[in-house]
Scaffold this active site. Structure first.
Site, PDB file in Angstrom:
ATOM      1  N   ILE A  75      27.611  19.652  14.277  1.00 14.91           N
ATOM      2  CA  ILE A  75      27.050  20.380  15.423  1.00 14.91           C
ATOM      3  C   ILE A  75      28.147  21.189  16.114  1.00 14.91           C
ATOM      4  O   ILE A  75      27.931  22.349  16.504  1.00 14.91           O
ATOM      5  CB  ILE A  75      26.388  19.385  16.411  1.00 14.91           C
ATOM      6  CG1 ILE A  75      25.190  18.704  15.730  1.00 14.91           C
ATOM      7  CG2 ILE A  75      25.945  20.094  17.686  1.00 14.91           C
ATOM      8  CD1 ILE A  75      24.615  17.524  16.489  1.00 14.91           C
TER       9      ILE A  75
ATOM     10  N   LEU B 134      40.116  16.134  13.160  1.00 14.72           N
ATOM     11  CA  LEU B 134      39.885  16.301  11.714  1.00 14.72           C
ATOM     12  C   LEU B 134      39.829  14.946  11.026  1.00 14.72           C
ATOM     13  O   LEU B 134      40.628  14.639  10.136  1.00 14.72           O
ATOM     14  CB  LEU B 134      40.943  17.221  11.075  1.00 14.72           C
ATOM     15  CG  LEU B 134      40.994  18.649  11.618  1.00 14.72           C
ATOM     16  CD1 LEU B 134      42.038  19.468  10.863  1.00 14.72           C
ATOM     17  CD2 LEU B 134      39.629  19.345  11.548  1.00 14.72           C
TER      18      LEU B 134
ATOM     19  N   GLU C  21      32.494   9.642  16.870  1.00 18.87           N
ATOM     20  CA  GLU C  21      32.100   9.037  15.604  1.00 18.87           C
ATOM     21  C   GLU C  21      30.579   9.040  15.645  1.00 18.87           C
ATOM     22  O   GLU C  21      29.981   8.615  16.639  1.00 18.87           O
ATOM     23  CB  GLU C  21      32.639   7.604  15.493  1.00 18.87           C
ATOM     24  CG  GLU C  21      34.133   7.509  15.268  1.00 18.87           C
ATOM     25  CD  GLU C  21      34.560   8.059  13.906  1.00 18.87           C
ATOM     26  OE1 GLU C  21      33.707   8.127  12.993  1.00 18.87           O
ATOM     27  OE2 GLU C  21      35.747   8.416  13.762  1.00 18.87           O
TER      28      GLU C  21
ATOM     29  N   THR D  71      36.703   6.055  20.110  1.00 18.63           N
ATOM     30  CA  THR D  71      36.490   7.508  20.221  1.00 18.63           C
ATOM     31  C   THR D  71      35.404   7.847  21.240  1.00 18.63           C
ATOM     32  O   THR D  71      35.591   8.717  22.099  1.00 18.63           O
ATOM     33  CB  THR D  71      36.116   8.094  18.842  1.00 18.63           C
ATOM     34  OG1 THR D  71      37.242   7.950  17.980  1.00 18.63           O
ATOM     35  CG2 THR D  71      35.747   9.569  18.945  1.00 18.63           C
TER      36      THR D  71
ATOM     37  N   THR E 215      22.826  11.743  22.502  1.00 15.72           N
ATOM     38  CA  THR E 215      21.793  11.506  21.496  1.00 15.72           C
ATOM     39  C   THR E 215      20.578  10.790  22.076  1.00 15.72           C
ATOM     40  O   THR E 215      20.707  10.051  23.063  1.00 15.72           O
ATOM     41  CB  THR E 215      22.385  10.651  20.356  1.00 15.72           C
ATOM     42  OG1 THR E 215      21.338  10.230  19.488  1.00 15.72           O
ATOM     43  CG2 THR E 215      23.070   9.392  20.891  1.00 15.72           C
ATOM     44  N   ASP E 216      19.434  10.959  21.420  1.00 13.13           N
ATOM     45  CA  ASP E 216      18.231  10.227  21.836  1.00 13.13           C
ATOM     46  C   ASP E 216      18.342   8.733  21.510  1.00 13.13           C
ATOM     47  O   ASP E 216      17.549   7.928  22.012  1.00 13.13           O
ATOM     48  CB  ASP E 216      16.976  10.820  21.185  1.00 13.13           C
ATOM     49  CG  ASP E 216      16.978  10.768  19.659  1.00 13.13           C
ATOM     50  OD1 ASP E 216      17.985  10.340  19.059  1.00 13.13           O
ATOM     51  OD2 ASP E 216      15.957  11.170  19.057  1.00 13.13           O
ATOM     52  N   GLU E 217      19.327   8.350  20.677  1.00 10.49           N
ATOM     53  CA  GLU E 217      19.416   6.943  20.263  1.00 10.49           C
ATOM     54  C   GLU E 217      19.766   6.018  21.424  1.00 10.49           C
ATOM     55  O   GLU E 217      19.582   4.808  21.338  1.00 10.49           O
ATOM     56  CB  GLU E 217      20.430   6.781  19.122  1.00 10.49           C
ATOM     57  CG  GLU E 217      20.023   7.586  17.911  1.00 10.49           C
ATOM     58  CD  GLU E 217      20.702   7.158  16.616  1.00 10.49           C
ATOM     59  OE1 GLU E 217      21.254   6.060  16.556  1.00 10.49           O
ATOM     60  OE2 GLU E 217      20.649   7.958  15.662  1.00 10.49           O
TER      61      GLU E 217
ATOM     62  N   TYR F  33      26.812   2.350  17.408  1.00  9.78           N
ATOM     63  CA  TYR F  33      26.897   3.791  17.681  1.00  9.78           C
ATOM     64  C   TYR F  33      26.166   4.138  18.973  1.00  9.78           C
ATOM     65  O   TYR F  33      26.733   4.749  19.888  1.00  9.78           O
ATOM     66  CB  TYR F  33      26.318   4.598  16.510  1.00  9.78           C
ATOM     67  CG  TYR F  33      26.013   6.040  16.869  1.00  9.78           C
ATOM     68  CD1 TYR F  33      27.044   6.948  17.125  1.00  9.78           C
ATOM     69  CD2 TYR F  33      24.691   6.494  16.981  1.00  9.78           C
ATOM     70  CE1 TYR F  33      26.772   8.262  17.483  1.00  9.78           C
ATOM     71  CE2 TYR F  33      24.414   7.808  17.335  1.00  9.78           C
ATOM     72  CZ  TYR F  33      25.451   8.689  17.590  1.00  9.78           C
ATOM     73  OH  TYR F  33      25.181   9.977  17.956  1.00  9.78           O
TER      74      TYR F  33
ATOM     75  N   LYS G  40      27.524   5.561  22.613  1.00  8.00           N
ATOM     76  CA  LYS G  40      27.083   6.828  23.222  1.00  8.00           C
ATOM     77  C   LYS G  40      26.471   6.560  24.603  1.00  8.00           C
ATOM     78  O   LYS G  40      26.690   7.320  25.543  1.00  8.00           O
ATOM     79  CB  LYS G  40      26.064   7.542  22.315  1.00  8.00           C
ATOM     80  CG  LYS G  40      26.630   8.104  21.019  1.00  8.00           C
ATOM     81  CD  LYS G  40      27.677   9.195  21.223  1.00  8.00           C
ATOM     82  CE  LYS G  40      27.104  10.466  21.790  1.00  8.00           C
ATOM     83  NZ  LYS G  40      28.139  11.554  21.802  1.00  8.00           N
TER      84      LYS G  40
ATOM     85  N   LEU H 198      21.033  11.337   6.015  1.00  5.40           N
ATOM     86  CA  LEU H 198      19.924  11.295   5.057  1.00  5.40           C
ATOM     87  C   LEU H 198      19.647  12.632   4.353  1.00  5.40           C
ATOM     88  O   LEU H 198      19.577  12.680   3.116  1.00  5.40           O
ATOM     89  CB  LEU H 198      18.636  10.802   5.753  1.00  5.40           C
ATOM     90  CG  LEU H 198      17.436  10.723   4.817  1.00  5.40           C
ATOM     91  CD1 LEU H 198      17.612   9.639   3.760  1.00  5.40           C
ATOM     92  CD2 LEU H 198      16.144  10.473   5.615  1.00  5.40           C
TER      93      LEU H 198
END
Ligand code: NAD
Ligand code: TDX
Length: 350
Positions: free
Chosen positions: A13, A36, A85, A101, A131-133, A156, A160, A196
């Protein structure tokens, strides 16, 4: 004249976001700070690397001294914080690197911004890309709104969620002018083939198994990456300080239907007999704690800023497959080396 720090601009992104800001705003100076990692790739930005308003800096968002130094040198007026990440499966095997991170890194960039901007917050923006997560997992009904309570369930998403809380804490405590957006699953060019869609495109090209977790019944809401960065651009310039905006495609697919759609389109494009690629579908062990369904209600963004997705999914997927077929070299480069070791560990086969 804006001076903008984009973190994680060499990722999926981040590279689309960097390209948009560098090309659309020639009078902005854009500095891309990226460590990187395996996910960061300067090839993603080859077309803009020589632009006079763009500069790349290799570095780490957790390195407060380095970030402070960049603020002193470039006098940033805006931050687009994208570095993270980002892969759920990696967070299951190595949660601490996600805490480092995503949580400590975000806190360090916030701290550097606060120090640099104290006493002169008015014309500044600290934009946190999330994120929506963070909202957890939906059942078969309902949507995530900006008011949905946080309920992260993977290392994750927990990292976030924690970073989102830290951003809001800097807004409420220090008056840092923050904006947050929480977006659904993105897809498009330069997507790393551990996720995916690019994983399946890569494996279909190479006639390798398509690993579908569990029964493939989990649902994701997919958005073309250029629509995401267009929303970020709008919110950065016109969104309200202190606010959160949900971004989503109103485009829900079960994983199995999505993989079958990829197979259908790729058989056509590769001149293979109908049904050839579907034979590659392989049901594998489910992801631990696998969230059942994500779906975003993006009404606030539509009503306040007039944003709606521009691409229908079949068209977006077709463009995406075409890009991967035209950029096999990119795909081969990122699927060599460390990636192959990761792939072996994750799926016990190549
Ligand atoms: P990505 O993994 O493709 O890219 C992450 C980038 O951050 C890489 O260039 C990497 O080198 C860099 N990076 C990692 N650690 C760093 C560090 N310590 N210091 C500096 N740079 C570092 O991720 P992505 O999919 O492009 O996601 C970007 C952001 O958008 C993330 O914050 C993610 O949580 C969020 N997001 C992603 C999606 C999605 O579907 N991919 C959806 C919603 C939100
Ligand atoms: O091999 C696979 N097989 C499979 O069935 C992989 C890699 C995934 N899946 C499933 C898991 C999910 O239900 O497909 C779905 C999508 O998986 P990912 O591409 O890994 O995305 P997801 O876990 O949904 O998270 C993504 O969207 C939100 C991004 O990776 C996050 O960074 C973002 O915040």
């Amino acid at each position: 004249m804006h001076s903008i720090l984009i973190t994680g601009g060499a990722g999926f992104i981040g590279s689309h976001l960097t390209r948009l800001f560098v090309t659309r705003y020639p009078n902005y100076r854009v500095v891309n700070l990226d460590k990187l990692t395996y996910a960061g790739n300067l090839e993603n930005l080859k077309d803009i690397e020589g632009m006079p308003n763009y500069q790349f800096v290799k570095g780490d968002v957790t390195d407060l001294e380095q970030v402070r130094g960049l603020f002193a040198e470039h006098r940033f007026t805006g931050v687009l914080h994208c570095a993270a990440e980002s892969h759920v499966d990696r967070s299951i095997t190595d949660p601490l690197s996600f805490v480092t991170t995503n949580v400590l890194g975000t806190a360090a960039v916030l701290q550097a911004a606060k120090e640099a901007w104290t006493g002169a917050m008015d014309d500044k923006v600290f934009y946190h890309i999330s994120t929506d997560e963070v909202y957890g997992s939906l059942g078969k009904e309902g949507f995530f709104t900006e008011k949905t309570a946080y309920d992260p369930r993977s290392p994750y998403s927990a990292s976030k969620a924690s970073s989102d809380h830290m951003v809001r804490a800097f807004y409420h405590t220090y008056g840092l002018p923050v904006k947050i957006s929480n977006c659904s699953n993105n897809y498009g060019p330069y997507h790393f083939p551990e996720k995916l869609i690019p994983l399946c495109i890569h494996n279909i090209i190479n006639s390798k198994p398509l690993p579908v977790y569990g029964k493939g019944e989990n649902v994701r809401d997919w958005l073309y990456v250029e629509d995401h960065v267009r929303a970020i651009d709008l919110i950065f310039h016109q969104g309200k300080v202190g606010e959160t905006y949900n971004i989503g495609g109103h485009n829900e697919w079960t994983n199995i239907d999505l993989v079958k759609e990829l197979c259908r389109q790729m058989d056509e494009k590769l001149g293979r007999d109908k049904g050839t690629s579907e034979q590659l579908i392989t049901f594998v062990k489910d992801r631990a704690g696998h969230d059942l369904r994500y779906a975003i209600d993006a009404t606030k963004l539509k009503n306040e800023l007039g944003w709606v997705p521009s691409l229908q999914f079949e068209e977006g997927i077709s463009k995406t497959i075409d890009w991967y077929l035209a950029n096999k070299e990119w795909l081969d480069d990122v699927t060599s080396g460390n990636y192959l070791r990761y792939y072996d560990q994750q799926y016990h086969k190549r």
